[in-house]
Scaffold this motif. Structure first.
Motif, mmCIF file in Angstrom:
data_model
loop_
_atom_site.group_PDB
_atom_site.id
_atom_site.type_symbol
_atom_site.label_atom_id
_atom_site.label_comp_id
_atom_site.label_asym_id
_atom_site.label_seq_id
_atom_site.Cartn_x
_atom_site.Cartn_y
_atom_site.Cartn_z
ATOM 1 N N ILE A 178 0.836 -1.208 0.000
ATOM 2 C CA ILE A 178 0.000 0.000 0.000
ATOM 3 C C ILE A 178 0.866 1.251 0.000
ATOM 4 O O ILE A 178 0.562 2.241 -0.688
ATOM 5 N N ALA A 179 1.977 1.216 0.756
ATOM 6 C CA ALA A 179 2.888 2.361 0.770
ATOM 7 C C ALA A 179 3.495 2.588 -0.616
ATOM 8 O O ALA A 179 3.647 3.739 -1.064
ATOM 9 N N THR A 180 3.835 1.500 -1.302
ATOM 10 C CA THR A 180 4.399 1.613 -2.653
ATOM 11 C C THR A 180 3.382 2.208 -3.627
ATOM 12 O O THR A 180 3.710 3.097 -4.427
ATOM 13 N N SER B 66 1.099 9.253 -5.749
ATOM 14 C CA SER B 66 1.085 10.625 -5.249
ATOM 15 C C SER B 66 2.439 11.323 -5.272
ATOM 16 O O SER B 66 2.496 12.556 -5.308
ATOM 17 N N ARG B 67 3.544 10.547 -5.198
ATOM 18 C CA ARG B 67 4.892 11.099 -5.034
ATOM 19 C C ARG B 67 4.945 12.024 -3.804
ATOM 20 O O ARG B 67 5.662 13.034 -3.799
ATOM 21 N N SER B 68 4.187 11.671 -2.780
ATOM 22 C CA SER B 68 4.123 12.477 -1.561
ATOM 23 C C SER B 68 4.457 11.611 -0.357
ATOM 24 O O SER B 68 3.744 10.636 -0.068
ATOM 25 N N TRP B 69 5.522 11.991 0.358
ATOM 26 C CA TRP B 69 5.897 11.229 1.554
ATOM 27 C C TRP B 69 4.854 11.404 2.652
ATOM 28 O O TRP B 69 4.664 10.503 3.475
ATOM 29 N N ALA B 70 4.174 12.536 2.681
ATOM 30 C CA ALA B 70 3.149 12.759 3.707
ATOM 31 C C ALA B 70 2.018 11.740 3.565
ATOM 32 O O ALA B 70 1.540 11.172 4.565
ATOM 33 N N PHE C 250 -7.686 5.890 0.697
ATOM 34 C CA PHE C 250 -8.120 5.757 -0.700
ATOM 35 C C PHE C 250 -8.336 7.122 -1.345
ATOM 36 O O PHE C 250 -7.975 7.345 -2.503
ATOM 37 N N ASP C 251 -8.943 8.038 -0.579
ATOM 38 C CA ASP C 251 -9.261 9.359 -1.121
ATOM 39 C C ASP C 251 -7.995 10.134 -1.461
ATOM 40 O O ASP C 251 -7.875 10.691 -2.560
ATOM 41 N N ARG C 252 -7.034 10.152 -0.538
ATOM 42 C CA ARG C 252 -5.817 10.926 -0.779
ATOM 43 C C ARG C 252 -5.005 10.344 -1.939
ATOM 44 O O ARG C 252 -4.467 11.093 -2.761
ATOM 45 N N ILE C 253 -4.912 9.014 -1.994
ATOM 46 C CA ILE C 253 -4.136 8.394 -3.070
ATOM 47 C C ILE C 253 -4.770 8.655 -4.426
ATOM 48 O O ILE C 253 -4.092 9.066 -5.380
ATOM 49 N N SER C 254 -6.087 8.435 -4.544
ATOM 50 C CA SER C 254 -6.754 8.614 -5.843
ATOM 51 C C SER C 254 -6.781 10.079 -6.253
ATOM 52 O O SER C 254 -6.595 10.401 -7.437
ATOM 53 N N TYR D 240 -3.277 11.069 -7.450
ATOM 54 C CA TYR D 240 -3.001 10.516 -8.778
ATOM 55 C C TYR D 240 -3.748 11.299 -9.852
ATOM 56 O O TYR D 240 -3.195 11.571 -10.932
ATOM 57 N N GLY D 241 -4.998 11.681 -9.557
ATOM 58 C CA GLY D 241 -5.757 12.493 -10.508
ATOM 59 C C GLY D 241 -5.098 13.833 -10.774
ATOM 60 O O GLY D 241 -5.038 14.298 -11.923
#
Length: 295
Positions: free
Chosen positions: A67-69, A75-79, A275-279, A282-283
């Motif tokens: 999931i971290a990967t 996102s390319r976001s460490w946060a 899920f919300d932050r990742i999607s 990416y968008g």
């Protein structure tokens, strides 16, 4: 003057007969075709069982690393990566890992089904104003109908279990996928389409190489909304035997277990935020990429 103030309504006997006829007809349909319908959905049941087995039997460090990967590449976001990992660690620490994995597998299967059905329907709507005028009212009903109502025909057809839950969740969650696919394709710049026509592109080539890539950020927003609505349906779907975080919440409601309800509810919120932050991230990356390419 009483007749003036009372609203005209169907005769009670006629209304009773109408309801009985509809109910009896649906029962006869389920008895006659229920087994055949269950056979149609058997691949869906196997898909859900296999995805749940995979998540439950994979060691938790590998699941968190996966999931971290995904979070990093999306996102390319460490946060976002750190937030996702910490959320999952807290969920596991409070002994909600297995229920969370069941919920994640359910959401994954529902999202895959919603994408597989929603994108083609959205494409067809974008190509036909007549189809759009037919489908839009259906989507309005699907979005405004109380979610409990979906459970009645599904349970009558397929009984209690995973597959009825998946179907109910997909019906509830698929409208944004269809609407935003339709919207994204319709918003593609006409000049770009005319340039594609000038190069002799076929309809399929325009769809594959022009419309779908340019509509992808909007489609990703549809996927995001579908995931959120599917998670909102988790507790309700637990009423018909869907395992996961919804069942402890339902048990807490029935037995007034405050802490159980709060902890599992917060776990659902945590998964929704991941899920919300990742999607969304990416968008946004897709949108920036397209602006650079066409800009």
């Amino acid at each position: 003057m009483d007749w003036f103030w009372s609203f005209p309504h169907m005769n009670d006997n006629a209304l009773r007969e109408l309801r009985r006829a509809i109910d009896d007809g649906f029962r006869n349909f389920t008895r006659g075709y229920g087994d055949m319908i269950e056979g149609v959905f058997e691949p869906l049941r196997l898909f859900l069982i296999q995805s749940e087995w995979l998540l439950l039997n994979t060691p938790w460090p590998i699941v968190i690393l996966a999931i971290a990967t995904i979070a990093w590449f999306a996102s390319r976001s460490w946060a976002i990566v750190v937030g996702s990992v910490l959320t999952l660690l807290v969920i596991g620490y409070f002994d909600m890992w297995d229920d969370t994995m069941r919920t994640v597998s359910m959401i994954f299967v529902c999202t895959v089904v919603a994408i597989a059905l929603g994108i083609p329907i959205g494409i067809l709507m974008a190509r036909s104003n007549r189809l759009q005028s037919i489908v839009n009212p259906v989507l309005d009903v699907m979005q405004t109908m109380p979610s409990f109502v979906y459970l009645i025909p599904v349970v009558m057809l397929l009984g209690i279990g995973r597959v009825p839950g998946v179907i109910a969740v997909v019906i509830y969650a698929i409208p944004p996928m269809i609407r935003l696919t339709n919207l994204g394709i319709r918003l593609v710049d006409k000049d770009v389409l005319e340039a594609a026509d000038a190069f002799g592109s076929s309809n399929w080539q325009k769809l594959k190489n022009v419309q779908m890539p340019l509509a992808l950020p909007t489609i990703m927003a549809g996927i995001n909304q579908t995931i959120m609505m599917a998670l909102a349906m988790v507790v309700i779907a637990s009423m018909i035997g869907v395992q996961g975080l919804g069942q402890p919440v339902l048990r807490a409601i029935n037995n007034q277990y405050f802490t159980m309800g709060i902890f599992n509810g917060l776990a659902i919120v945590g998964i929704a935020i991941i899920f919300d932050r990742i999607s969304q991230a990416y968008g946004r990356r897709l949108q920036k990429h397209l602006e650079i390419v066409h800009g």
